[in-house]
Write a protein that holds these residues in place. Structure first.
Motif, PDB file in Angstrom:
ATOM      1  N   TYR A  40       5.494  32.657  20.649  1.00 13.81           N
ATOM      2  CA  TYR A  40       6.400  31.953  19.746  1.00 13.81           C
ATOM      3  C   TYR A  40       6.307  32.542  18.337  1.00 13.81           C
ATOM      4  N   VAL A  41       5.088  32.775  17.873  1.00 13.60           N
ATOM      5  CA  VAL A  41       4.898  33.335  16.529  1.00 13.60           C
ATOM      6  C   VAL A  41       5.489  34.740  16.436  1.00 13.60           C
ATOM      7  N   ALA A  42       5.325  35.534  17.508  1.00 11.03           N
ATOM      8  CA  ALA A  42       5.770  36.924  17.471  1.00 11.03           C
ATOM      9  C   ALA A  42       7.284  37.070  17.504  1.00 11.03           C
ATOM     10  N   PHE A  43       7.975  36.178  18.231  1.00  8.01           N
ATOM     11  CA  PHE A  43       9.408  36.377  18.461  1.00  8.01           C
ATOM     12  C   PHE A  43      10.292  35.313  17.807  1.00  8.01           C
ATOM     13  N   SER A  44       9.714  34.481  16.963  1.00  7.07           N
ATOM     14  CA  SER A  44      10.497  33.483  16.244  1.00  7.07           C
ATOM     15  C   SER A  44      10.669  33.903  14.794  1.00  7.07           C
ATOM     16  N   THR A  45      11.586  33.246  14.115  1.00  7.09           N
ATOM     17  CA  THR A  45      11.840  33.553  12.707  1.00  7.09           C
ATOM     18  C   THR A  45      10.942  32.704  11.816  1.00  7.09           C
ATOM     19  N   PRO A  46      10.047  33.336  11.082  1.00 13.16           N
ATOM     20  CA  PRO A  46       9.141  32.562  10.221  1.00 13.16           C
ATOM     21  C   PRO A  46       9.842  32.055   8.971  1.00 13.16           C
ATOM     22  N   GLY A  47       9.163  31.129   8.293  1.00 12.69           N
ATOM     23  CA  GLY A  47       9.678  30.638   7.026  1.00 12.69           C
ATOM     24  C   GLY A  47      10.600  29.447   7.133  1.00 12.69           C
ATOM     25  N   THR A  48      10.812  28.930   8.342  1.00 14.69           N
ATOM     26  CA  THR A  48      11.670  27.762   8.512  1.00 14.69           C
ATOM     27  C   THR A  48      10.821  26.538   8.826  1.00 14.69           C
ATOM     28  N   ILE A  49      11.414  25.360   8.610  1.00 12.48           N
ATOM     29  CA  ILE A  49      10.691  24.123   8.902  1.00 12.48           C
ATOM     30  C   ILE A  49      10.413  23.999  10.392  1.00 12.48           C
ATOM     31  N   SER A  50      11.389  24.349  11.215  1.00 12.70           N
ATOM     32  CA  SER A  50      11.199  24.257  12.667  1.00 12.70           C
ATOM     33  C   SER A  50      10.096  25.201  13.128  1.00 12.70           C
ATOM     34  N   PHE A  51      10.028  26.377  12.534  1.00 11.89           N
ATOM     35  CA  PHE A  51       8.967  27.331  12.881  1.00 11.89           C
ATOM     36  C   PHE A  51       7.599  26.738  12.568  1.00 11.89           C
ATOM     37  N   ALA A  52       7.479  26.131  11.380  1.00 14.87           N
ATOM     38  CA  ALA A  52       6.202  25.536  10.981  1.00 14.87           C
ATOM     39  C   ALA A  52       5.831  24.368  11.881  1.00 14.87           C
ATOM     40  N   LEU A  53       6.805  23.509  12.188  1.00 13.98           N
ATOM     41  CA  LEU A  53       6.519  22.337  13.014  1.00 13.98           C
ATOM     42  C   LEU A  53       6.134  22.722  14.432  1.00 13.98           C
ATOM     43  N   GLY A  55       5.168  25.624  15.481  1.00 14.36           N
ATOM     44  CA  GLY A  55       3.931  26.398  15.440  1.00 14.36           C
ATOM     45  C   GLY A  55       2.703  25.512  15.323  1.00 14.36           C
ATOM     46  N   SER A  56       2.813  24.447  14.523  1.00 15.00           N
ATOM     47  CA  SER A  56       1.686  23.520  14.369  1.00 15.00           C
ATOM     48  C   SER A  56       1.397  22.777  15.669  1.00 15.00           C
ATOM     49  N   VAL A  57       2.469  22.319  16.331  1.00 18.61           N
ATOM     50  CA  VAL A  57       2.298  21.615  17.600  1.00 18.61           C
ATOM     51  C   VAL A  57       1.654  22.529  18.642  1.00 18.61           C
ATOM     52  N   LEU A  58       2.103  23.779  18.713  1.00 17.71           N
ATOM     53  CA  LEU A  58       1.532  24.727  19.666  1.00 17.71           C
ATOM     54  C   LEU A  58       0.076  25.040  19.339  1.00 17.71           C
ATOM     55  N   ALA A  59      -0.242  25.124  18.046  1.00 19.06           N
ATOM     56  CA  ALA A  59      -1.621  25.399  17.644  1.00 19.06           C
ATOM     57  C   ALA A  59      -2.547  24.256  18.053  1.00 19.06           C
ATOM     58  N   ILE A  60      -2.100  23.018  17.815  1.00 23.69           N
ATOM     59  CA  ILE A  60      -2.906  21.852  18.196  1.00 23.69           C
ATOM     60  C   ILE A  60      -3.031  21.770  19.710  1.00 23.69           C
ATOM     61  N   GLY A  61      -1.922  21.995  20.411  1.00 23.24           N
ATOM     62  CA  GLY A  61      -1.956  21.967  21.869  1.00 23.24           C
ATOM     63  C   GLY A  61      -2.885  23.021  22.433  1.00 23.24           C
ATOM     64  N   THR A  62      -2.871  24.205  21.829  1.00 23.26           N
ATOM     65  CA  THR A  62      -3.761  25.279  22.281  1.00 23.26           C
ATOM     66  C   THR A  62      -5.218  24.904  22.078  1.00 23.26           C
ATOM     67  N   LEU A  63      -5.529  24.297  20.930  1.00 21.88           N
ATOM     68  CA  LEU A  63      -6.903  23.864  20.662  1.00 21.88           C
ATOM     69  C   LEU A  63      -7.356  22.833  21.685  1.00 21.88           C
ATOM     70  N   VAL A  64      -6.518  21.836  21.955  1.00 25.27           N
ATOM     71  CA  VAL A  64      -6.872  20.792  22.927  1.00 25.27           C
ATOM     72  C   VAL A  64      -7.079  21.406  24.313  1.00 25.27           C
ATOM     73  N   ALA A  65      -6.179  22.307  24.706  1.00 24.29           N
ATOM     74  CA  ALA A  65      -6.289  22.945  26.020  1.00 24.29           C
ATOM     75  C   ALA A  65      -7.573  23.766  26.129  1.00 24.29           C
ATOM     76  N   MET A  66      -7.927  24.468  25.060  1.00 24.31           N
ATOM     77  CA  MET A  66      -9.145  25.277  25.092  1.00 24.31           C
ATOM     78  C   MET A  66     -10.387  24.405  25.166  1.00 24.31           C
ATOM     79  N   LEU A  67     -10.407  23.315  24.417  1.00 24.33           N
ATOM     80  CA  LEU A  67     -11.545  22.398  24.495  1.00 24.33           C
ATOM     81  C   LEU A  67     -11.654  21.800  25.887  1.00 24.33           C
TER      82      LEU A  67
END
Length: 277
Positions: A40-53, A55-67
């Protein structure tokens, strides 16, 4: 006395007998979420609100999945009678506790990093003295020059790194305690108890492990990056970078799963040393 060599031998035994159970959990909990996040980070357009939101959800989900996956692997490696389904259930029941403790430790670490940053910013005139507490204002007023502020920051971060390594060694059994002893924040204290007398040996293992993992990950990513760039050409640089990142993720996952099995076996070796509370 717990011998790291014996713990490693037991780790190898677990891997030889239970890799078939561990691999799918590592793939599902570590590789897949990381690849989705990085894609998502590699192929999405950065600098937008949707990108940040997103991206944050995916980051949290990745952390939970790894734990979750690490807890499940610890469950598999701790008790030979545990099957994959039971390990997944145990991990699911304790993942929120692990997440909460991880967030708590991260917040404490972030707060401890703030003082030298404030000193550096104040010495360069980036921030005013107004608005800080009396103690903070006094600290900023006494920050002499940028050169001395930089020296303070270097010394601070050097000490911080050494303390962080020591604390990391004492928390090596944190996930094993969270899972097997059903503890919350008290798992931090219990991990400190269980690792008493083992700190330097654990630090040695951590340093060796980190060196091997970093070198292996860098080598895999560099070699595959060159191959993918040659195959895809100049227009495929983003794709080549993403694919080499996937390879690096796979290598990192192997080492993370190995670390989970090792810490589980270390926990088994030392848990009888102290009485249960």
């Amino acid at each position: 006395m717990v011998k790291m060599g014996t713990v490693w031998d037991r780790t190898v035994e677990v891997l030889n007998g239970r890799t078939g159970m561990i691999a799918p959990i590592a793939l599902l909990g570590m590789v897949v979420p990381s690849v989705i996040r990085d894609g998502y980070v590699a192929f999405s357009t950065p600098g937008t609100i949707s990108f940040a939101l997103v991206g944050s959800v995916l980051a949290i989900g990745t952390l939970v999945a790894m734990l979750w996956s690490q807890l499940a692997i610890v469950a598999i490696a701790t008790d030979p009678a545990t099957d994959a389904a039971s390990a997944r259930r145990q991990a699911g029941a304790r993942v929120l506790s692990s997440l909460g403790i991880t967030v708590l430790i991260t917040l404490v670490a972030v707060l401890l990093v703030i003082p030298p940053v404030i000193v550096l910013m104040s010495s360069s005139g980036t921030i005013p003295y107004v608005g800080f507490s009396a103690a903070g204002s006094a600290m900023l007023r006494t920050a002499p020059s940028q050169g001395r502020a930089a020296q303070f920051a270097i010394l601070y971060f050097s000490v911080f790194t050494l303390i962080a390594i020591w604390i990391g060694a004492r928390l090596a059994l944190l996930n094993a305690v969270i899972l097997n002893e059903r503890r919350g924040v008290g798992a931090i204290r219990r991990s400190f108890q269980l690792t008493k007398g083992l700190t330097w040996r654990i630090i040695g293992v951590l340093i060796l492990f980190a060196i091997v993992m970093l070198v292996s990950t860098w080598a895999a990513q560099s070699v595959t990056g060159i191959i993918f760039r040659l195959a895809l050409g100049a227009k495929g640089i983003a794709t080549a970078t993403f694919l080499s990142g996937v390879v690096a993720t796979i290598v990192t996952t192997v080492f993370t799963a190995l670390a989970a099995v090792f810490t589980a076996q270390l926990y088994v070796a030392v848990r009888e040393k102290l009485p249960q509370e």
